[in-house]
Design a protein around this motif. Structure first.
Motif, PDB file in Angstrom:
ATOM      1  N   TRP A  74       7.553 -16.123  21.088  1.00 18.74           N
ATOM      2  CA  TRP A  74       7.321 -15.945  19.656  1.00 18.74           C
ATOM      3  C   TRP A  74       5.904 -16.371  19.282  1.00 18.74           C
ATOM      4  N   SER A  75       5.246 -15.555  18.481  1.00 16.50           N
ATOM      5  CA  SER A  75       3.981 -15.926  17.856  1.00 16.50           C
ATOM      6  C   SER A  75       4.194 -15.886  16.349  1.00 16.50           C
ATOM      7  N   GLU A  76       3.436 -16.691  15.618  1.00 18.98           N
ATOM      8  CA  GLU A  76       3.632 -16.793  14.182  1.00 18.98           C
ATOM      9  C   GLU A  76       2.325 -16.607  13.432  1.00 18.98           C
ATOM     10  N   MET A  77       2.428 -16.025  12.253  1.00 22.01           N
ATOM     11  CA  MET A  77       1.280 -15.933  11.363  1.00 22.01           C
ATOM     12  C   MET A  77       1.758 -16.033   9.920  1.00 22.01           C
ATOM     13  N   PRO A  78       1.014 -16.762   9.094  1.00 23.37           N
ATOM     14  CA  PRO A  78       1.381 -16.870   7.678  1.00 23.37           C
ATOM     15  C   PRO A  78       1.238 -15.513   6.990  1.00 23.37           C
ATOM     16  N   ILE A  79       2.070 -15.311   5.980  1.00 23.93           N
ATOM     17  CA  ILE A  79       1.993 -14.067   5.217  1.00 23.93           C
ATOM     18  C   ILE A  79       2.162 -14.377   3.738  1.00 23.93           C
ATOM     19  N   ARG A  80       1.455 -13.629   2.931  1.00 30.85           N
ATOM     20  CA  ARG A  80       1.555 -13.770   1.484  1.00 30.85           C
ATOM     21  C   ARG A  80       2.055 -12.457   0.914  1.00 30.85           C
ATOM     22  N   PHE A  81       3.047 -12.543   0.050  1.00 28.57           N
ATOM     23  CA  PHE A  81       3.676 -11.357  -0.514  1.00 28.57           C
ATOM     24  C   PHE A  81       3.570 -11.394  -2.032  1.00 28.57           C
ATOM     25  N   CYS A  82       3.173 -10.278  -2.630  1.00 26.14           N
ATOM     26  CA  CYS A  82       3.033 -10.209  -4.087  1.00 26.14           C
ATOM     27  C   CYS A  82       3.589  -8.884  -4.612  1.00 26.14           C
ATOM     28  N   VAL A  83       4.173  -8.932  -5.789  1.00 30.40           N
ATOM     29  CA  VAL A  83       4.569  -7.739  -6.529  1.00 30.40           C
ATOM     30  C   VAL A  83       3.894  -7.803  -7.884  1.00 30.40           C
ATOM     31  N   SER A  84       3.222  -6.728  -8.260  1.00 23.74           N
ATOM     32  CA  SER A  84       2.533  -6.660  -9.549  1.00 23.74           C
ATOM     33  C   SER A  84       2.991  -5.415 -10.288  1.00 23.74           C
ATOM     34  N   LEU A  85       3.560  -5.620 -11.471  1.00 25.69           N
ATOM     35  CA  LEU A  85       4.021  -4.503 -12.285  1.00 25.69           C
ATOM     36  C   LEU A  85       2.863  -3.904 -13.060  1.00 25.69           C
ATOM     37  N   PHE A  86       2.879  -2.585 -13.179  1.00 21.04           N
ATOM     38  CA  PHE A  86       1.896  -1.916 -14.015  1.00 21.04           C
ATOM     39  C   PHE A  86       2.320  -2.015 -15.475  1.00 21.04           C
ATOM     40  N   ALA A  87       1.391  -1.741 -16.359  1.00 19.12           N
ATOM     41  CA  ALA A  87       1.706  -1.669 -17.793  1.00 19.12           C
ATOM     42  C   ALA A  87       1.372  -0.262 -18.278  1.00 19.12           C
ATOM     43  N   PRO A  88       2.343   0.464 -18.858  1.00 20.08           N
ATOM     44  CA  PRO A  88       3.746   0.065 -19.004  1.00 20.08           C
ATOM     45  C   PRO A  88       4.460   0.058 -17.654  1.00 20.08           C
ATOM     46  N   ALA A  89       5.599  -0.652 -17.596  1.00 23.49           N
ATOM     47  CA  ALA A  89       6.319  -0.822 -16.330  1.00 23.49           C
ATOM     48  C   ALA A  89       6.749   0.509 -15.734  1.00 23.49           C
ATOM     49  N   ALA A  90       6.992   1.501 -16.584  1.00 22.85           N
ATOM     50  CA  ALA A  90       7.450   2.800 -16.103  1.00 22.85           C
ATOM     51  C   ALA A  90       6.415   3.487 -15.218  1.00 22.85           C
ATOM     52  N   ALA A  91       5.171   3.030 -15.286  1.00 20.64           N
ATOM     53  CA  ALA A  91       4.111   3.647 -14.494  1.00 20.64           C
ATOM     54  C   ALA A  91       4.214   3.284 -13.021  1.00 20.64           C
ATOM     55  N   GLY A  92       4.980   2.235 -12.697  1.00 22.71           N
ATOM     56  CA  GLY A  92       5.155   1.858 -11.309  1.00 22.71           C
ATOM     57  C   GLY A  92       4.732   0.423 -11.045  1.00 22.71           C
ATOM     58  N   TRP A  93       4.526   0.102  -9.778  1.00 21.00           N
ATOM     59  CA  TRP A  93       4.166  -1.255  -9.395  1.00 21.00           C
ATOM     60  C   TRP A  93       3.511  -1.253  -8.020  1.00 21.00           C
ATOM     61  N   GLU A  94       2.906  -2.365  -7.673  1.00 16.76           N
ATOM     62  CA  GLU A  94       2.293  -2.526  -6.367  1.00 16.76           C
ATOM     63  C   GLU A  94       2.923  -3.706  -5.634  1.00 16.76           C
ATOM     64  N   ALA A  95       3.115  -3.534  -4.346  1.00 15.03           N
ATOM     65  CA  ALA A  95       3.567  -4.625  -3.481  1.00 15.03           C
ATOM     66  C   ALA A  95       2.517  -4.813  -2.390  1.00 15.03           C
ATOM     67  N   SER A  96       2.148  -6.050  -2.144  1.00 15.71           N
ATOM     68  CA  SER A  96       1.147  -6.306  -1.118  1.00 15.71           C
ATOM     69  C   SER A  96       1.646  -7.340  -0.119  1.00 15.71           C
ATOM     70  N   TYR A  97       1.276  -7.122   1.145  1.00 14.58           N
ATOM     71  CA  TYR A  97       1.556  -8.052   2.227  1.00 14.58           C
ATOM     72  C   TYR A  97       0.215  -8.386   2.857  1.00 14.58           C
ATOM     73  N   GLU A  98      -0.065  -9.666   3.025  1.00 11.85           N
ATOM     74  CA  GLU A  98      -1.350 -10.058   3.607  1.00 11.85           C
ATOM     75  C   GLU A  98      -1.129 -11.177   4.608  1.00 11.85           C
ATOM     76  N   THR A  99      -1.570 -10.949   5.849  1.00  8.92           N
ATOM     77  CA  THR A  99      -1.459 -11.963   6.893  1.00  8.92           C
ATOM     78  C   THR A  99      -2.824 -12.605   7.120  1.00  8.92           C
ATOM     79  N   THR A 100      -2.788 -13.757   7.778  1.00  5.14           N
ATOM     80  CA  THR A 100      -4.030 -14.434   8.134  1.00  5.14           C
ATOM     81  C   THR A 100      -4.012 -14.712   9.628  1.00  5.14           C
ATOM     82  N   GLY A 101      -5.127 -15.168  10.167  1.00  8.75           N
ATOM     83  CA  GLY A 101      -5.187 -15.453  11.600  1.00  8.75           C
ATOM     84  C   GLY A 101      -5.832 -14.314  12.365  1.00  8.75           C
ATOM     85  N   THR A 102      -5.504 -14.220  13.658  1.00  5.89           N
ATOM     86  CA  THR A 102      -6.164 -13.245  14.521  1.00  5.89           C
ATOM     87  C   THR A 102      -5.812 -11.809  14.151  1.00  5.89           C
ATOM     88  N   ASN A 103      -4.612 -11.589  13.636  1.00  5.01           N
ATOM     89  CA  ASN A 103      -4.200 -10.242  13.225  1.00  5.01           C
ATOM     90  C   ASN A 103      -4.244 -10.103  11.704  1.00  5.01           C
TER      91      ASN A 103
END
Length: 253
Positions: free
Chosen positions: A73-102
């Motif tokens: 097993w190898s491990e790397m930290p990850i940060r996850f975010c969800v951001s809603l658009f305005a108005p909400a009906a327009a959609g949203w964004e989800a992001s995943y971001e890792t750190t380290g060698t990868n």
């Protein structure tokens, strides 16, 4: 077939697994359905899954753990975010971001009425991916970019193939078929939806020759302030023997 208000609320509360949008459907009283009914209900269910929006903006951290057939097993930290658009009906964004060698960042722009847009940044270079281009690993894991975007829910062929009790819980099996699978694409995905929790708890992917290639499983849920949240999930690659575990850092209460 329709979703209850309670089921929709439950679905929206399970936001931390953005790669798995949650919903449940109300079972019909009839014991059997003909083919046309199962396909019609399957399309409705997939559309409901695709159209669900997070209830609020979310930021969370976690750990992406990867084990190959030849390495521990190898491990790397990850940060996850969800951001809603305005108005909400327009959609949203989800992001995943890792750190380290990868180190890698994936931003998924989602709309109920348009295909997903994927923006991947590696080594300081950003690429926009669409369709089959998204069938690439995220940060060297067993999750592909398309997996995290739930691309199979946008396929036109959807069918409910079974309603049954699994581990003493009522569940629904949804089969999604790719109309034009390429050599490296999934040809179909079968997902299991638990009616009580309102969650897609398993998904099994098959290639163009109908060989099983990946298995996804939600391993644990945690109830925090009366909201169910995903604590950990696993993606297994049957072809390579590798496994990826995504764990979220959830509060104790």
């Amino acid at each position: 077939m329709r979703m209850t208000t309670r089921m929709i609320r439950i679905a929206k509360r399970l936001v931390p697994a953005a790669l798995i949008l949650f919903c449940a459907v109300q079972a019909k009283a009839e014991a059997t359905n003909n083919l046309a009914d199962s396909e019609m209900e399957g399309r409705k269910l997939a559309q409901q899954l695709w159209s669900l929006e997070p209830a609020e903006n979310v930021t969370n951290t976690g750990t992406l753990k990867i084990r190959t057939a030849k390495t521990p097993w190898s491990e790397m930290p990850i940060r996850f975010c969800v951001s809603l658009f305005a108005p909400a009906a327009a959609g949203w964004e989800a992001s995943y971001e890792t750190t380290g060698t990868n180190r890698e960042q994936l931003v998924i722009t989602h709309s109920a009425t348009r295909p997903n847009r994927y923006r991947v940044t590696r080594s300081g270079k950003t690429a926009e991916l669409t369709g089959a281009e998204a069938n690439v690993p995220f940060a060297g894991s067993d999750f592909s970019v398309a997996d995290l975007g739930l691309e199979f829910l946008a396929w036109p062929s959807q069918k409910i193939i079974k309603k049954e009790f699994h581990d003493n819980v009522a569940s629904i099996l949804l089969e999604s078929r790719n109309p034009n699978p390429g050599a490296n694409d999934y040809s179909r995905v079968i997902s299991r939806i638990e009616e009580e929790s309102g969650g897609v708890m398993e998904a099994h992917a098959y290639d163009a020759s109908d060989k099983a290639v990946k298995d996804f499983t939600v391993k644990s849920l945690k109830k925090i302030n009366d909201h169910w949240q995903v604590e950990s999930m696993i993606m297994e690659n049957r072809l390579t023997g590798s496994r990826t575990r995504l764990e979220f850092d959830l509060p104790s209460k």
